[in-house]
Each structure stands twice: as C-alpha cells, then as structure tokens.
Design a protein around this motif. Structure first.
Motif, PDB file in Angstrom:
ATOM      1  N   PHE A 286       0.859  -1.203   0.000  1.00 23.72           N
ATOM      2  CA  PHE A 286       0.000   0.000   0.000  1.00 23.72           C
ATOM      3  C   PHE A 286       0.886   1.240   0.000  1.00 23.72           C
ATOM      4  CE2 PHE A 286       0.526   0.623   4.604  1.00 23.72           C
ATOM      5  CZ  PHE A 286       0.778  -0.672   5.042  1.00 23.72           C
ATOM      6  N   ASN A 287       0.533   2.159  -0.887  1.00 21.61           N
ATOM      7  CA  ASN A 287       1.331   3.377  -1.060  1.00 21.61           C
ATOM      8  C   ASN A 287       0.464   4.590  -0.762  1.00 21.61           C
ATOM      9  OD1 ASN A 287       3.889   2.307  -2.539  1.00 21.61           O
ATOM     10  ND2 ASN A 287       2.150   1.311  -3.532  1.00 21.61           N
ATOM     11  N   LEU A 288       1.009   5.529  -0.008  1.00 21.87           N
ATOM     12  CA  LEU A 288       0.272   6.751   0.288  1.00 21.87           C
ATOM     13  C   LEU A 288       1.080   7.960  -0.138  1.00 21.87           C
ATOM     14  CD1 LEU A 288      -0.995   6.031   3.938  1.00 21.87           C
ATOM     15  CD2 LEU A 288      -2.230   5.667   1.789  1.00 21.87           C
ATOM     16  N   GLY A 289       0.426   8.910  -0.793  1.00 19.64           N
ATOM     17  CA  GLY A 289       1.016  10.219  -1.048  1.00 19.64           C
ATOM     18  C   GLY A 289       0.505  11.148   0.044  1.00 19.64           C
ATOM     19  N   ILE A 290       1.423  11.780   0.765  1.00 15.10           N
ATOM     20  CA  ILE A 290       1.028  12.562   1.944  1.00 15.10           C
ATOM     21  C   ILE A 290       1.425  14.021   1.753  1.00 15.10           C
ATOM     22  CG2 ILE A 290       1.370  12.790   4.448  1.00 15.10           C
ATOM     23  CD1 ILE A 290       2.300   9.806   4.317  1.00 15.10           C
ATOM     24  N   GLN A 307       0.880  -7.250  16.510  1.00  8.73           N
ATOM     25  CA  GLN A 307      -0.213  -6.264  16.543  1.00  8.73           C
ATOM     26  C   GLN A 307      -0.265  -5.412  15.271  1.00  8.73           C
ATOM     27  OE1 GLN A 307       0.474  -2.894  19.260  1.00  8.73           O
ATOM     28  NE2 GLN A 307       2.402  -3.870  19.817  1.00  8.73           N
ATOM     29  N   TYR A 308       0.854  -5.364  14.517  1.00  9.89           N
ATOM     30  CA  TYR A 308       0.844  -4.623  13.246  1.00  9.89           C
ATOM     31  C   TYR A 308       0.783  -5.634  12.108  1.00  9.89           C
ATOM     32  CZ  TYR A 308       2.620  -1.263  16.563  1.00  9.89           C
ATOM     33  OH  TYR A 308       2.769  -0.479  17.671  1.00  9.89           O
ATOM     34  N   PRO A 309      -0.182  -5.480  11.198  1.00  9.19           N
ATOM     35  CA  PRO A 309      -0.282  -6.472  10.116  1.00  9.19           C
ATOM     36  C   PRO A 309       0.881  -6.389   9.135  1.00  9.19           C
ATOM     37  CG  PRO A 309      -2.121  -4.893  10.032  1.00  9.19           C
ATOM     38  CD  PRO A 309      -1.257  -4.498  11.180  1.00  9.19           C
ATOM     39  N   PHE A 310       1.476  -5.196   8.995  1.00  9.85           N
ATOM     40  CA  PHE A 310       2.572  -5.024   8.031  1.00  9.85           C
ATOM     41  C   PHE A 310       3.900  -5.407   8.661  1.00  9.85           C
ATOM     42  CE2 PHE A 310       0.717  -1.138   9.734  1.00  9.85           C
ATOM     43  CZ  PHE A 310       1.695  -0.754  10.641  1.00  9.85           C
ATOM     44  N   GLY A 333       3.982   0.579   2.367  1.00 12.19           N
ATOM     45  CA  GLY A 333       3.895  -0.441   3.410  1.00 12.19           C
ATOM     46  C   GLY A 333       3.661  -1.791   2.766  1.00 12.19           C
ATOM     47  N   GLU A 334       3.992  -2.852   3.490  1.00 16.46           N
ATOM     48  CA  GLU A 334       3.861  -4.198   2.921  1.00 16.46           C
ATOM     49  C   GLU A 334       3.350  -5.181   3.969  1.00 16.46           C
ATOM     50  OE1 GLU A 334       7.938  -5.210   1.144  1.00 16.46           O
ATOM     51  OE2 GLU A 334       8.142  -3.231   2.017  1.00 16.46           O
ATOM     52  N   PHE A 335       2.402  -6.010   3.555  1.00 17.21           N
ATOM     53  CA  PHE A 335       2.104  -7.199   4.368  1.00 17.21           C
ATOM     54  C   PHE A 335       1.985  -8.392   3.446  1.00 17.21           C
ATOM     55  CE2 PHE A 335      -2.179  -5.514   3.519  1.00 17.21           C
ATOM     56  CZ  PHE A 335      -2.887  -6.652   3.147  1.00 17.21           C
ATOM     57  N   GLU A 347      -9.710  -7.183   4.506  1.00 18.61           N
ATOM     58  CA  GLU A 347      -9.789  -6.818   5.939  1.00 18.61           C
ATOM     59  C   GLU A 347      -8.394  -6.461   6.465  1.00 18.61           C
ATOM     60  OE1 GLU A 347     -11.597 -10.095   8.078  1.00 18.61           O
ATOM     61  OE2 GLU A 347     -13.400  -9.858   6.846  1.00 18.61           O
ATOM     62  N   LEU A 348      -7.412  -7.264   6.058  1.00 23.10           N
ATOM     63  CA  LEU A 348      -6.030  -6.996   6.496  1.00 23.10           C
ATOM     64  C   LEU A 348      -5.553  -5.638   5.991  1.00 23.10           C
ATOM     65  CD1 LEU A 348      -4.029 -10.325   6.023  1.00 23.10           C
ATOM     66  CD2 LEU A 348      -4.045  -8.879   8.055  1.00 23.10           C
ATOM     67  N   LEU A 349      -5.903  -5.337   4.746  1.00 31.07           N
ATOM     68  CA  LEU A 349      -5.492  -4.059   4.151  1.00 31.07           C
ATOM     69  C   LEU A 349      -6.114  -2.890   4.914  1.00 31.07           C
ATOM     70  CD1 LEU A 349      -4.160  -2.324   1.965  1.00 31.07           C
ATOM     71  CD2 LEU A 349      -6.136  -2.778   0.496  1.00 31.07           C
ATOM     72  N   ALA A 350      -7.402  -3.011   5.223  1.00 32.37           N
ATOM     73  CA  ALA A 350      -8.083  -1.932   5.957  1.00 32.37           C
ATOM     74  C   ALA A 350      -7.396  -1.731   7.309  1.00 32.37           C
ATOM     75  CB  ALA A 350      -9.553  -2.276   6.123  1.00 32.37           C
ATOM     76  N   CYS A 351      -7.076  -2.837   7.960  1.00 27.99           N
ATOM     77  CA  CYS A 351      -6.430  -2.777   9.273  1.00 27.99           C
ATOM     78  C   CYS A 351      -5.020  -2.175   9.136  1.00 27.99           C
ATOM     79  CB  CYS A 351      -6.392  -4.188   9.829  1.00 27.99           C
ATOM     80  SG  CYS A 351      -5.563  -4.323  11.370  1.00 27.99           S
ATOM     81  N   ALA A 352      -4.294  -2.582   8.082  1.00 28.82           N
ATOM     82  CA  ALA A 352      -2.926  -2.074   7.869  1.00 28.82           C
ATOM     83  C   ALA A 352      -2.948  -0.560   7.655  1.00 28.82           C
ATOM     84  CB  ALA A 352      -2.293  -2.770   6.664  1.00 28.82           C
ATOM     85  N   LEU A 353      -3.906  -0.085   6.877  1.00 29.70           N
ATOM     86  CA  LEU A 353      -3.980   1.360   6.605  1.00 29.70           C
ATOM     87  C   LEU A 353      -4.330   2.129   7.882  1.00 29.70           C
ATOM     88  CD1 LEU A 353      -5.772   1.268   3.136  1.00 29.70           C
ATOM     89  CD2 LEU A 353      -3.484   2.182   3.584  1.00 29.70           C
ATOM     90  N   GLN A 354      -5.255   1.561   8.627  1.00 27.88           N
ATOM     91  CA  GLN A 354      -5.680   2.227   9.865  1.00 27.88           C
ATOM     92  C   GLN A 354      -4.523   2.311  10.871  1.00 27.88           C
ATOM     93  OE1 GLN A 354      -8.067  -0.131  12.346  1.00 27.88           O
ATOM     94  NE2 GLN A 354      -9.093   1.578  13.344  1.00 27.88           N
ATOM     95  N   GLN A 355      -3.809   1.184  11.020  1.00 31.01           N
ATOM     96  CA  GLN A 355      -2.681   1.148  11.975  1.00 31.01           C
ATOM     97  C   GLN A 355      -1.543   2.072  11.530  1.00 31.01           C
ATOM     98  OE1 GLN A 355      -2.339  -0.426  14.790  1.00 31.01           O
ATOM     99  NE2 GLN A 355      -3.039  -2.529  14.747  1.00 31.01           N
ATOM    100  N   THR A 356      -1.313   2.125  10.217  1.00 29.34           N
ATOM    101  CA  THR A 356      -0.243   2.995   9.694  1.00 29.34           C
ATOM    102  C   THR A 356      -0.539   4.448  10.058  1.00 29.34           C
ATOM    103  OG1 THR A 356       0.118   1.490   7.863  1.00 29.34           O
ATOM    104  CG2 THR A 356       0.960   3.713   7.576  1.00 29.34           C
ATOM    105  N   LYS A 357      -1.785   4.841   9.794  1.00 30.40           N
ATOM    106  CA  LYS A 357      -2.157   6.239  10.073  1.00 30.40           C
ATOM    107  C   LYS A 357      -2.028   6.527  11.572  1.00 30.40           C
ATOM    108  CE  LYS A 357      -5.835   5.783   7.054  1.00 30.40           C
ATOM    109  NZ  LYS A 357      -7.185   6.087   6.628  1.00 30.40           N
ATOM    110  N   LYS A 358      -2.417   5.527  12.380  1.00 30.99           N
ATOM    111  CA  LYS A 358      -2.400   5.730  13.834  1.00 30.99           C
ATOM    112  C   LYS A 358      -0.960   5.861  14.360  1.00 30.99           C
ATOM    113  CE  LYS A 358      -4.120   3.573  17.998  1.00 30.99           C
ATOM    114  NZ  LYS A 358      -4.497   2.289  18.539  1.00 30.99           N
TER     115      LYS A 358
END
Ligand SMILES: Cc1cc2nc3c(=O)[nH]c(=O)nc-3n(C[C@H](O)[C@H](O)[C@H](O)COP(=O)(O)OP(=O)(O)OC[C@H]3O[C@@H](n4cnc5c(N)ncnc54)[C@H](O)[C@@H]3O)c2cc1C
Length: 433
Positions: A286-290, A307-310, A333-335, A347-358
């Motif tokens: 998953f790639n984010l432009g920030i 606790q982190y999926p990635f 990021g990678e998982f 589901e894993l992707l949604a969780c990975a994105l949420q945890q990354t942001k957090k």
C-alpha cells in the motif's frame, strides 16, 4: 520458429535478451503477458507521485553489474544512499540490524538477548532448519524478540517449517562484543549487511534503469502475449489468443509453479505434479502520497510485532526527491499472506492502513493519493520439499532444453543484481564464445 524463446520480460528475461544480442545473436523471441516490460521492477506514476512495486533498492557488489549500470544507465543518474533503517518494537525504535543495536530497549529484553547469545546451543555445522539456525546463530532472546516473529510475518509461514537455505548474505552474523557494544552505546556509523549502502535512480523510480536496459534491445518484445501452455513433445509455446511459437531452447522466467502446471506432452505429468508443492506468498503493497514535507527522516522501518499487520514501512521520497511533488512525502507499506481469500486480504489491508495512520500520526486530510499494488508471487517459501526437490526439477527441465531462471523461474530469493547476472550467464551458456 525461433531458436530461443524467452518467457517473461521482467529484468531476468530482458537481461537474457540483451546479453544474447550482445553476442550478436538475434534469432530469439521474448514474450511478455503484460502490456509493458519490467515485471516487478516497474514503477507507477500517479498524481505527481512515483510508486514502485514496493521498495526496490539497488545493491551492487559485483564488478560486472557495476559496469553495466554505469554504461547503460549512468551512475550520475543515481543517488548513493547510506541506509537509515530501524526496527519498531516495544514502543522503541532501534537501528537495524537488531542483534547489534539493542540500545534503547528495556533492560530485561537486552539481558535476555545477551544471555541467550552466550548460552546458545553450539554445533559444528549450522543447522539446515531455520528455527534451529537462528537459535544456534543468535540465541533464544534475539530469536524471540526479532527473528521468529519477523520472519513468520514476512513469509506468512511457521518458522519451524522453514529451511535456512535462503539466509546466506541476507542475514548478518554477530559477535558478543558487537552485541554488548550495541546495547550500551547509541548506534555508531555501521556498514553491516548487504544493504548498508544502496543506489536509487534520481528520476522515474526503479523503472528508470529497466527502461534503459529495454531501450538497448534491437529486437521487439512481444507484449500482451500470455503463455497458456507449453507442449514438450512439439517444443511449442501456446498463447492466450491461440497463436504459438516453436523453439529449440526455452528460457523461462515466469513463476515455476505456474509454468509446470502449463506443461503438456508425454513427460509432463511428473513435472505438473510438482507444481502444487512449490509454495510462495503474496504481498500487498500500500502506497500513500502525503501532503507534508519531510514526513520522516528514515528510509524504512521493520515491524516484527503481531499487533501490526505489516512487516515493513518505507519512505521513498527519501530515496529520491522526485518520488513526491514539492511539499509532499510518500510512504509504502507491505504485508504478506499465503493464499488467503480476497475478503480476508481486504480486511487486512483496511487494518494495515488504519494502523499505519495511527502509529505514524497521519490525518486522512493529509492523504493526497493512494495506490494499492498486489504482488501475487513475492517470497518463495524455503521449506524442506523445495530444498530436496528443486534441483532435480530444474535439471529435469534442462534435459528438455528448458532453462528456468530468475527469482520465480528458479524459485528462490534473489535481487535485481542476480536477475541481471542470471540473464548474462544463460546467454553465455547457450552461446559459448
Ligand atoms: C517485496 C519485494 C521486494 C524486493 N525488493 C528488492 C530490492 O530492494 N532490491 C533488489 O535488488 N531486489 C528486490 N526484489 C527482487 C526483485 O524484484 C527481483 O529479483 C526481480 O524483479 C526478478 O525479476 P524476474 O525477471 O526474475 O521476475 P519478474 O519481475 O517476476 O518477471 C517475470 C515476468 O514474466 C511475466 N509473465 C508471468 N507469467 C507469464 C505468462 N504466462 N506469459 C508471459 N509472461 C509472463 C511477468 O509479467 C513478468 O514480467 C524484491 C522483490 C520483492 C517481491
């Protein structure tokens, strides 16, 4: 009919073609299923950002490869970078490699790691089993605080079923002195491991130098040609549109498990049977432009904890400024997973994105763009079946005049440098000067 047919225009296939031509040989055809060449070494250009198929860094320790990069792509077009990579565990950032950078971790963890190293089992020969190999090389503390959880995450496979045959140059060893020094003092300038220094194109992402390699070819590459079967009796490759191509010699770089499944002919069955035994995981990148300048001072961070999926997050605008527009930064990021159904991956992707942001404190309003890239074949699983049977499989194919090479053709863990060198080696084997 072509004397040599090559399947796959990733780096290894392109290199085979380039080195055949370099020896003056042009009676070959190179077929690629995608609309463009490059395989895993491509880049995506989106909303002013450049994203690779996850972090792809150039490690050079071979004289020919160095010369090749210099001639074909020009070193002036690359940044030379000294690794700034970290491990995040127990709410602490420590420097990579873990085993020599324990400074900052809780005292109890440091004690367990050092005690474990001193009391590790000793054997004359390093074990072939990965779990025992880690225990013998680093001891129980380092194994449990880093290697076991991290490798289980990256491979998506139980560590006690993994073999150690992939470790080689990828896992740096250590001594008690280095470990103690790394525990009592903050990290010093280190040149440990195969990736301590790397190169990265100043423009266009990692695809830059692959395009330069491709531009050297005189012969066309037949893109949009998906191989759907290979007839061993007739020495013929058949494509999705029904067309076909005869060969005398076949160079395969597509994933070996799929290639074996596609074989037909009198001697195909035992080879086809092996297809299911070859295991490989998939990676979601998953790639984010920030929209934030200088988002991180790091190159990448490893995340061993469950606790982190990635398992890793990196910051590609720290490889080259051109990876993100002015005022912005980019993150990858990678998982990994082993044959999980699509809804579980989502589901894993949604969780990975949420945890990354957090954990990296990214607000939704700062995210300018998002690009999800899936890599269906990512890390080959080095289990005992592979160790015992792969050499026999590749030899059997060679008897049919089929040379299966590259990271997935030869079913292994290898880098871009190795891909390029393998393409050179096969051309020299087939056309001895
Ligand atoms: C997560 C990850 C991170 C990595 N990071 C690094 C790094 O930092 N540095 C580094 O040096 N290396 C890295 N690598 C390794 C690097 O990507 C590989 O070594 C290299 O790309 C392998 O090239 P290849 O040509 O062998 O395979 P591929 O790139 O997979 O090429 C195979 C080609 O075959 C084509 N193909 C497949 N099926 C068919 C078909 N049926 N018909 C026709 N064509 C077909 C594919 O489309 C593809 O173009 C990484 C790999 C992964 C997975």
């Amino acid at each position: 009919m072509a004397e040599i047919v090559i399947i796959g225009a990733g780096l290894t296939g392109l290199s085979a073609a380039y080195h055949l031509e370099k020896q003056g040989f042009t009676d070959y055809k190179l077929f690629e299923k995608e609309a463009e060449v490059g395989g895993l070494c491509r880049s995506v250009y989106q909303d002013g950002f450049t994203f690779d198929y996850t972090g792809h860094l150039l490690h050079i320790n071979d004289a020919y490869f160095k010369e090749f990069i210099s001639t074909v792509a020009g070193f002036e077009n690359f940044n030379t970078i000294h690794r700034k990579s970290f491990i995040y565990s127990q709410d602490t950032y420590t420097h990579y490699p873990f085993q020599v950078n324990l400074h900052g971790l809780p005292a109890r963890t440091i004690t367990e790691c050092i005690e474990g190293f001193i009391n590790r089992p000793r054997t004359k020969k390093l074990p072939l089993d990965f779990k025992k190999w880690v225990l013998t090389s680093f001891g129980k503390g380092i194994a449990e605080h880093f290697f076991y959880p991290y490798q289980e995450k990256i491979f998506s496979y139980p560590v006690d079923k993994l073999s150690a045959s992939w470790t080689g140059r990828f896992v740096p060893k250590t001594s008690l002195t280095e470990m103690i020094q790394g525990a009592i003092q903050p990290p010093q300038e280190q040149q440990i491991g195969y990736n301590a220094q790397f190169f990265y194109p100043k423009q266009e992402g990692i695809f830059f130098w692959i395009k330069r390699l491709y531009q050297q070819l005189q012969q066309p590459v037949y893109t949009n040609h998906t191989v759907t079967s290979i007839n061993l009796n007739e020495k013929k490759v058949i494509f999705a549109d029904g067309s076909s191509e005869h060969y005398k010699t076949l160079i395969n770089t597509m994933p070996l498990n799929i290639f074996l499944k596609l074989l037909t002919g009198h001697s195909a069955q035992p080879l086809k049977n092996a297809s299911k035994k070859l295991l490989c995981n998939s990676v979601v990148n998953f790639n984010l432009g920030i929209e934030r300048e200088n988002f991180s001072d790091k190159h990448w961070i490893y995340y061993p904890e469950k606790q982190y999926p990635f398992y890793r997050i990196g910051f590609s605008n720290n490889f080259a400024q051109s990876m993100a527009p002015a005022g912005c930064s980019s993150l990858y990021g990678e998982f990994s997973h082993l044959q999980k159904p699509q809804h579980e991956v989502e589901e894993l992707l949604a969780c990975a994105l949420q945890q990354t942001k957090k954990i990296l404190h990214i607000a939704d309003s700062e995210i300018v763009t998002e690009k999800i890239i899936t890599i269906p074949h990512a890390y080959v699983i080095f289990d005992r079946w592979r160790d015992n049977n792969l050499p026999k499989l590749l030899t059997r194919l060679a008897q049919e005049n089929i040379h299966s090479i590259g990271r997935y053709g030869a079913w292994k863990y290898s880098s871009m440098q190795e891909g390029l060198l393998e393409g050179k080696a096969i051309s020299e084997t087939l056309l001895p000067s």
